[in-house]
Design a protein around this motif. Structure first.
Motif, PDB file in Angstrom:
ATOM      1  N   SER A 196       0.381  -1.587  -0.191  1.00 46.04           N
ATOM      2  CA  SER A 196       0.284  -0.140   0.447  1.00 46.04           C
ATOM      3  C   SER A 196       0.880   1.260  -0.269  1.00 46.04           C
ATOM      4  N   MET A 197       0.146   2.485  -0.485  1.00 48.12           N
ATOM      5  CA  MET A 197       1.116   3.840  -0.336  1.00 48.12           C
ATOM      6  C   MET A 197       1.120   4.306   0.866  1.00 48.12           C
ATOM      7  N   ASP A 198       2.142   5.110   1.413  1.00 47.02           N
ATOM      8  CA  ASP A 198       2.721   5.282   2.277  1.00 47.02           C
ATOM      9  C   ASP A 198       1.918   6.947   2.981  1.00 47.02           C
ATOM     10  N   ALA A 199       2.084   7.302   4.073  1.00 46.01           N
ATOM     11  CA  ALA A 199       1.667   8.374   4.568  1.00 46.01           C
ATOM     12  C   ALA A 199       1.879   9.720   3.147  1.00 46.01           C
ATOM     13  N   GLU A 200       3.334  10.115   3.171  1.00 47.11           N
ATOM     14  CA  GLU A 200       3.883  10.861   1.794  1.00 47.11           C
ATOM     15  C   GLU A 200       3.697  10.571   0.254  1.00 47.11           C
ATOM     16  N   THR A 201       3.260   9.568  -0.373  1.00 47.55           N
ATOM     17  CA  THR A 201       2.900   9.156  -1.489  1.00 47.55           C
ATOM     18  C   THR A 201       1.312   9.758  -1.131  1.00 47.55           C
ATOM     19  N   VAL A 202       0.337   9.328  -0.075  1.00 42.72           N
ATOM     20  CA  VAL A 202      -0.833   8.797  -0.706  1.00 42.72           C
ATOM     21  C   VAL A 202      -1.746  10.501  -1.918  1.00 42.72           C
ATOM     22  N   PRO A 203      -0.719  12.092  -0.219  1.00 51.01           N
ATOM     23  CA  PRO A 203      -1.410  13.393  -1.264  1.00 51.01           C
ATOM     24  C   PRO A 203      -0.554  13.608  -2.790  1.00 51.01           C
ATOM     25  N   LYS A 204       0.812  12.859  -2.777  1.00 57.78           N
ATOM     26  CA  LYS A 204       0.480  12.380  -4.135  1.00 57.78           C
ATOM     27  C   LYS A 204      -0.381  11.541  -5.370  1.00 57.78           C
ATOM     28  N   TYR A 205      -0.538  10.870  -4.721  1.00 57.75           N
ATOM     29  CA  TYR A 205      -1.847  10.040  -5.845  1.00 57.75           C
ATOM     30  C   TYR A 205      -2.732  10.931  -6.111  1.00 57.75           C
ATOM     31  N   GLU A 223      -3.775  18.130   5.659  1.00 58.10           N
ATOM     32  CA  GLU A 223      -4.956  18.008   6.912  1.00 58.10           C
ATOM     33  C   GLU A 223      -5.792  16.557   5.994  1.00 58.10           C
ATOM     34  N   ALA A 224      -6.363  16.803   5.197  1.00 55.40           N
ATOM     35  CA  ALA A 224      -8.188  15.761   5.128  1.00 55.40           C
ATOM     36  C   ALA A 224      -6.770  14.708   4.125  1.00 55.40           C
ATOM     37  N   CYS A 225      -6.157  15.004   3.542  1.00 58.79           N
ATOM     38  CA  CYS A 225      -5.226  13.675   2.665  1.00 58.79           C
ATOM     39  C   CYS A 225      -4.685  12.462   4.166  1.00 58.79           C
ATOM     40  N   GLN A 226      -3.981  13.049   5.423  1.00 60.28           N
ATOM     41  CA  GLN A 226      -3.710  12.699   5.791  1.00 60.28           C
ATOM     42  C   GLN A 226      -4.549  11.512   6.624  1.00 60.28           C
ATOM     43  N   LYS A 227      -5.783  12.528   6.794  1.00 61.22           N
ATOM     44  CA  LYS A 227      -7.300  11.593   7.528  1.00 61.22           C
ATOM     45  C   LYS A 227      -6.985  10.129   6.365  1.00 61.22           C
ATOM     46  N   ILE A 228      -7.339  10.623   5.174  1.00 52.51           N
ATOM     47  CA  ILE A 228      -7.316   9.332   4.385  1.00 52.51           C
ATOM     48  C   ILE A 228      -6.623   9.263   4.364  1.00 52.51           C
ATOM     49  N   PHE A 229      -5.137   9.248   3.897  1.00 53.08           N
ATOM     50  CA  PHE A 229      -4.170   7.987   4.447  1.00 53.08           C
ATOM     51  C   PHE A 229      -4.822   7.023   5.991  1.00 53.08           C
ATOM     52  N   GLU A 230      -4.943   7.712   7.097  1.00 59.04           N
ATOM     53  CA  GLU A 230      -5.151   6.384   8.069  1.00 59.04           C
ATOM     54  C   GLU A 230      -6.722   5.881   7.709  1.00 59.04           C
ATOM     55  N   ALA A 231      -7.583   6.157   7.617  1.00 58.94           N
ATOM     56  CA  ALA A 231      -8.371   5.496   7.100  1.00 58.94           C
ATOM     57  C   ALA A 231      -8.739   4.692   6.199  1.00 58.94           C
ATOM     58  N   THR A 232      -7.818   5.045   5.383  1.00 62.70           N
ATOM     59  CA  THR A 232      -7.066   3.553   3.754  1.00 62.70           C
ATOM     60  C   THR A 232      -6.048   2.703   4.321  1.00 62.70           C
ATOM     61  N   GLY A 274     -14.554   1.224   4.189  1.00 60.09           N
ATOM     62  CA  GLY A 274     -13.465   0.719   4.141  1.00 60.09           C
ATOM     63  C   GLY A 274     -12.199   0.821   5.058  1.00 60.09           C
ATOM     64  N   GLY A 275     -12.586   1.570   6.452  1.00 60.06           N
ATOM     65  CA  GLY A 275     -12.252   1.956   7.135  1.00 60.06           C
ATOM     66  C   GLY A 275     -11.332   0.936   7.950  1.00 60.06           C
ATOM     67  N   THR A 276     -11.451  -0.480   7.948  1.00 57.58           N
ATOM     68  CA  THR A 276     -10.278  -1.740   8.291  1.00 57.58           C
ATOM     69  C   THR A 276      -9.555  -1.882   6.984  1.00 57.58           C
ATOM     70  N   ALA A 277      -9.968  -1.318   6.466  1.00 61.31           N
ATOM     71  CA  ALA A 277      -8.681  -1.603   5.503  1.00 61.31           C
ATOM     72  C   ALA A 277      -7.717  -2.633   5.943  1.00 61.31           C
ATOM     73  N   PRO A 278      -7.086  -3.630   5.707  1.00 71.28           N
ATOM     74  CA  PRO A 278      -5.446  -4.331   6.236  1.00 71.28           C
ATOM     75  C   PRO A 278      -4.274  -3.487   5.970  1.00 71.28           C
ATOM     76  N   ARG A 279      -3.441  -3.182   6.575  1.00 73.09           N
ATOM     77  CA  ARG A 279      -1.758  -2.293   6.518  1.00 73.09           C
ATOM     78  C   ARG A 279      -1.271  -3.236   6.225  1.00 73.09           C
ATOM     79  N   ASP A 280      -0.075  -3.013   5.405  1.00 65.48           N
ATOM     80  CA  ASP A 280       1.902  -3.671   5.579  1.00 65.48           C
ATOM     81  C   ASP A 280       1.932  -4.131   6.900  1.00 65.48           C
TER      82      ASP A 280
END
Length: 300
Positions: A196-205, A223-232, A274-280
Motif C-alpha cells: 500500500s501507499m505510505d503517508a507521503e505518497t497518498v497526497p501525491k496520488y 490535513e484531509a489527505c492525512q485523514k484519508i491515509f489513516e482511514a484507508t 473501508g475503514g478497516t483496511a488491512p495494513r502491510d
C-alpha cells in the motif's frame, strides 16, 4: 442524472477523478508501481516461465496489467484470464478462449491440449511469443496451478513456448510457497509484492488524480489527505472511494476545498465501509519483496 452532473462541473473537472474502474491513464507511478511494472516487463523480455505479482485488494495490480497490455508489441500474443475457476480441463478451455483459439468443447482433454500445443508451435514458428496473464490467480485450485505449471514444460529446444504471469492477492504468494507447490515455485523467475501507499505518497496520488481531470490538485488540504491515509491504510481503491465521498459532501456544502472536517464527517456517517483496511506489516519505503532467478528450473 449523469454522474458528471454531480460535482464535476462545480470543481471544473472534465470527469470524475476517483472512479474505481482500472484505467492505466490514471495510474500514479509510485516507486512501488514502477518496480512492479518493471518486474512485469522483465518477465516478458527475459522469457521467464512464470512471473508472480501479488498485492492487497485495490493495490493497483489490475491497472498495472492494463498498462502493460497497452505497451505490448505485435510480436507478443497476449491472453488475459480473470477469476478463472474449475477443475482439470476447464482451465485449459479458459486458456484457449483467452488466446482466441477455436476448439470443440466436447473433445477430450488430450485432444484439447494438443490443440493448444499446436497453436503455441505455430506462434513460435511465426516469431511471436505467447504470454498468458491470470488475474485473481489466488482463486485457482492447487490442481489448476499445477496444470499451469505443466504448461511451462511445453518447449521448443531451449525456448519456453508460453509464459505465465500470475497476479493475485497476498494469499497467492502463501499458496505457491507451500511445500507441495515446490515444483511451481521453481518455475517462478521473478516476483514482486505490491504494498500500500505510505503517508507521503497518498497526497501525491490524490493530487495526481485531480490534475488528470483538470483540477488544480489543491482541492484537498494536507490535513484531509492525512485523514484519508489513516482511514484507508494507503490502499488506492479505498483512497478513491473515500475521496469520492468527500467530494460529494463538499459539493453538497458548496465548499471549494475539502478539509479534514469533511473527511471526518464522511467517516462518522458510515457511508465509507473501508475503514478497516488491512495494513502491510512493513513500511513501503523499505526494500520491497523482489525475487529474480536466472532461469526457471525444468521439471519432467
Amino acid at each position: 442524472m449523469s454522474p458528471n452532473a454531480l460535482y464535476v462541473d462545480f470543481y471544473g473537472f472534465r470527469e470524475r477523478p476517483f472512479t474505481l474502474v482500472p484505467d492505466p491513464e490514471f495510474l500514479y507511478w509510485s516507486q512501488q508501481h514502477r518496480r512492479a511494472f518493471a518486474i512485469l516487463e522483465f518477465g516478458i523480455m527475459s522469457s521467464a516461465p512464470i512471473t508472480l505479482i501479488t498485492g492487497e485488494v485495490g493495490a493497483g495490480k489490475t491497472t498495472l496489467v492494463q498498462a502493460l497490455l497497452s505497451r505490448i508489441g505485435d510480436d507478443v500474443r497476449i491472453g488475459l484470464i480473470s477469476n478463472a475457476q474449475g477443475g482439470r480441463g476447464e482451465l485449459l478451455q479458459w486458456i484457449l478462449h483467452a488466446l482466441d483459439v477455436q476448439y470443440d468443447p466436447t473433445t477430450s482433454y488430450v485432444q484439447t491440449f494438443q490443440i493448444l500445443q499446436d497453436f503455441l508451435l505455430e506462434e513460435y514458428a511465426a516469431g511471436r511469443r505467447v504470454v498468458l496473464i491470470i488475474d485473481e490467480a489466488q482463486n485457482l485450485s492447487r490442481e489448476g496451478l499445477e496444470e499451469l505449471r505443466m504448461l511451462t514444460n511445453v518447449n521448443s529446444n531451449k525456448d519456453v513456448l508460453i509464459q505465465l504471469m500470475l497476479v493475485g492477492q497476498p494469499e497467492l504468494r502463501e499458496i505457491v510457497q507451500a511445500p507441495d507447490m515446490r515444483q511451481l515455485t521453481q518455475r517462478i523467475a521473478a516476483s514482486f509484492h505490491l504494498k500500500s501507499m505510505d503517508a507521503e505518497t497518498v497526497p501525491k496520488y490524490i493530487r495526481h488524480r485531480l490534475q488528470m481531470v483538470g483540477g488544480t490538485g489543491e482541492e484537498f488540504t494536507d490535513e484531509a489527505c492525512q485523514k484519508i491515509f489513516e482511514a484507508t491504510g494507503g490502499v488506492p481503491r479505498l483512497v478513491n472511494q473515500l475521496c469520492e465521498f468527500a467530494l460529494l459532501y463538499a459539493w453538497g456544502g458548496d465548499m471549494p476545498v475539502i478539509d479534514a472536517t469533511t473527511v471526518e464527517e464522511v467517516l462518522a456517517d458510515g457511508v465509507f465501509l473501508g475503514g478497516t483496511a488491512p495494513r502491510d506489516d512493513e513500511p513501503v519505503d523499505e526494500e520491497p519483496v523482489i525475487q529474480f532467478k536466472k532461469n526457471g528450473g525444468r521439471d519432467g
